[in-house]
Design an enzyme around this catalytic site. Structure first.
Site, PDB file in Angstrom:
ATOM      1  N   HIS A   1       7.897   8.486   4.674  1.00 55.32           N
ATOM      2  CA  HIS A   1       6.687   9.315   4.804  1.00 55.32           C
ATOM      3  C   HIS A   1       6.947  10.778   4.466  1.00 55.32           C
ATOM      4  O   HIS A   1       6.147  11.645   4.791  1.00 55.32           O
ATOM      5  CB  HIS A   1       6.032   9.191   6.199  1.00 55.32           C
TER       6      HIS A   1
ATOM      7  N   ASP B   1       0.802  -1.230   0.000  1.00 58.12           N
ATOM      8  CA  ASP B   1       0.000   0.000   0.000  1.00 58.12           C
ATOM      9  C   ASP B   1       0.831   1.276   0.000  1.00 58.12           C
ATOM     10  O   ASP B   1       1.998   1.301   0.390  1.00 58.12           O
ATOM     11  CB  ASP B   1      -0.952   0.018   1.200  1.00 58.12           C
TER      12      ASP B   1
ATOM     13  N   GLU C   1      -0.828  -1.824   5.094  1.00 64.00           N
ATOM     14  CA  GLU C   1       0.052  -1.814   6.272  1.00 64.00           C
ATOM     15  C   GLU C   1      -0.036  -0.492   7.017  1.00 64.00           C
ATOM     16  O   GLU C   1       0.101  -0.442   8.242  1.00 64.00           O
ATOM     17  CB  GLU C   1       1.510  -2.083   5.843  1.00 64.00           C
ATOM     18  N   GLU C   2      -0.246   0.594   6.254  1.00 64.11           N
ATOM     19  CA  GLU C   2      -0.166   1.940   6.838  1.00 64.11           C
ATOM     20  C   GLU C   2      -1.416   2.293   7.646  1.00 64.11           C
ATOM     21  O   GLU C   2      -2.214   3.154   7.261  1.00 64.11           O
ATOM     22  CB  GLU C   2       0.065   2.978   5.730  1.00 64.11           C
TER      23      GLU C   2
END
Ligand SMILES: [Zn+2]
Ligand SMILES: [Zn+2]
Length: 388
Positions: A361, A78, A135-136
């Site tokens: 990020h 993702d 996952e995030e």
């Protein structure tokens, strides 16, 4: 795709695919295009494919010989809900969606390894290639486990890998014990009695109570948790009152934040202590309180045996000394749900220097394609060493 002796990992095609995935990022549980590509490329290589586990998750299974041991290798697929600000030919074409954590690279490295293993078949046993959605923060690992991952695909160990800027692309870190913290969220709502700002004595002031509480939560880590145990309690959101009504003390003030720990005991303690403080402050001010602690993901703690096996593979692959003292991170990864079921090892693979200072990020982050070969070789070596 074509492969030859001079390109056993299809590097050219895999690099192109990595950039294609980067240009077409998808958020958690929406990885329809990505998981479709993954499933097709696994099937094309002769790997048995199971689609739709945990909504957009894919599991490829490759069984060779009569070995009875079975292992799972996991990659996350993702992207993040944020804009990409870097100017690169394969920059995200989707508004406010970006592969800023390198999961595009994770997907491709595991895919390259799976296809290589399907051709070479130099092991005996079963390997499950787990392509995880979301996952995030959206709970992809838990969704796969709840959908029957370990029932349908029994395994003796599970392995995860994450890219890490600052280490070279032929450098890895493999460390036993805690790697990533638990990541839980909490919310406290103080409700008093709203009143005129000029006459606080006629109400019960939730704003001042919230102020006391905000200062007091920092005594949890400082005074209550064992100083030798890492922990974080942060307040990250606050809401109450109205800037258009600065003569009104509101009824309710809401505060929310995160709590992180490396052991189940400290995790339990943080949940209890934040609640105790909230209730204590509310009692002091004669107001009521509502407290919720939401368990999101447990800590990632590497199992000694799985770590030993991961370290042997990393040493064989990189030709460099593998770092075994890399510091743990207070970030989280829901690989923890796999490591909670079977012995697990989560390792770091270098992503090269942080370009323009961009770390995970960051809106300019990019996976480093030079790492694809090291990552793919790590996975294949791990399988060939574990499943002899
Ligand atoms: Zn991330
Ligand atoms: Zn990540």
């Amino acid at each position: 795709m074509q492969t030859g002796d001079n390109d056993p990992f299809e590097l050219e095609a895999m690099t192109a695919l990595r950039r294609d995935l980067h240009a077409h990022p998808e958020l958690g549980f929406e990885e329809v295009r990505t998981s479709g590509i993954v499933a097709d490329l696994l099937a094309e290589a002769g790997i048995e494919v199971h689609r739709g586990l945990g909504k957009t998750g894919v599991v490829g299974t490759l069984k060779v010989g009569d070995g009875t041991r079975s292992i799972g290798l996991r990659a996350d697929m993702d992207a993040l809900a944020m804009p990409e600000l870097a100017d690169r030919p394969y920059a995200s074409g989707t508004p406010n969606t970006m592969h800023a954590c390198g999961h595009d690279g994770h997907t491709v490295m595991l895919l390259a390894a799976a296809r290589h293993l399907a051709r070479t078949r130099n092991f005996s046993g079963t390997v499950h290639f787990i392509f995880q959605p979301a996952e995030e923060g959206r709970g992809g690992a838990r969704a796969m486990v709840e959908d029957g991952l370990f029932r349908q695909f029994p395994m003796d160990a599970a392995y995860g890998l994450h890219n890490m800027p600052g280490l070279a692309t032929d450098e890895m870190a493999v460390v036993a014990g805690p790697q990533l913290a638990s990541s839980d969220s909490w919310e406290v709502s103080f409700t008093g009695v709203g009143t005129h700002g000029a006459k606080p004595h006629l109400g019960r002031d939730a704003v001042t109570a919230a102020g006391q509480f905000l200062m007091a939560i920092h005594t949890i880590v400082a005074r209550r948790v064992d100083p030798l145990q890492p922990a974080v309690v942060s307040a990250c959101a606050i809401a109450g009152g109205d800037f258009n009504a600065l003569n009104v003390i509101p009824d309710t003030v809401r505060i929310g934040g995160t709590a992180r720990a490396y052991t189940p005991e400290v995790r339990d303690q943080l949940e209890a202590e934040i609640g105790q403080l909230a209730r204590g402050v509310a009692a002091t001010f004669g107001i009521s309180v509502d407290y919720h602690f939401k368990r999101r993901i447990p800590p990632v703690v590497n199992h000694p045996d799985a770590t030993r096996r991961a370290l042997a593979a990393a040493q064989a692959v990189t030709g460099n000394p593998v770092m075994t003292d890399f510091p743990p991170s207070t970030a989280g990864d829901d690989f923890a749900f796999f490591g909670a079921e079977v012995p697990g090892a989560y390792v770091w693979l270098g992503n090269g220097p942080a370009v323009d200072g961009a770390l995970h990020h960051n809106s300019r982050y990019d996976f480093n394609d030079d790492a694809i070969l090291t990552g793919a070789r790590y996975w294949t070596t791990l399988v060939e060493q574990e499943l002899r």
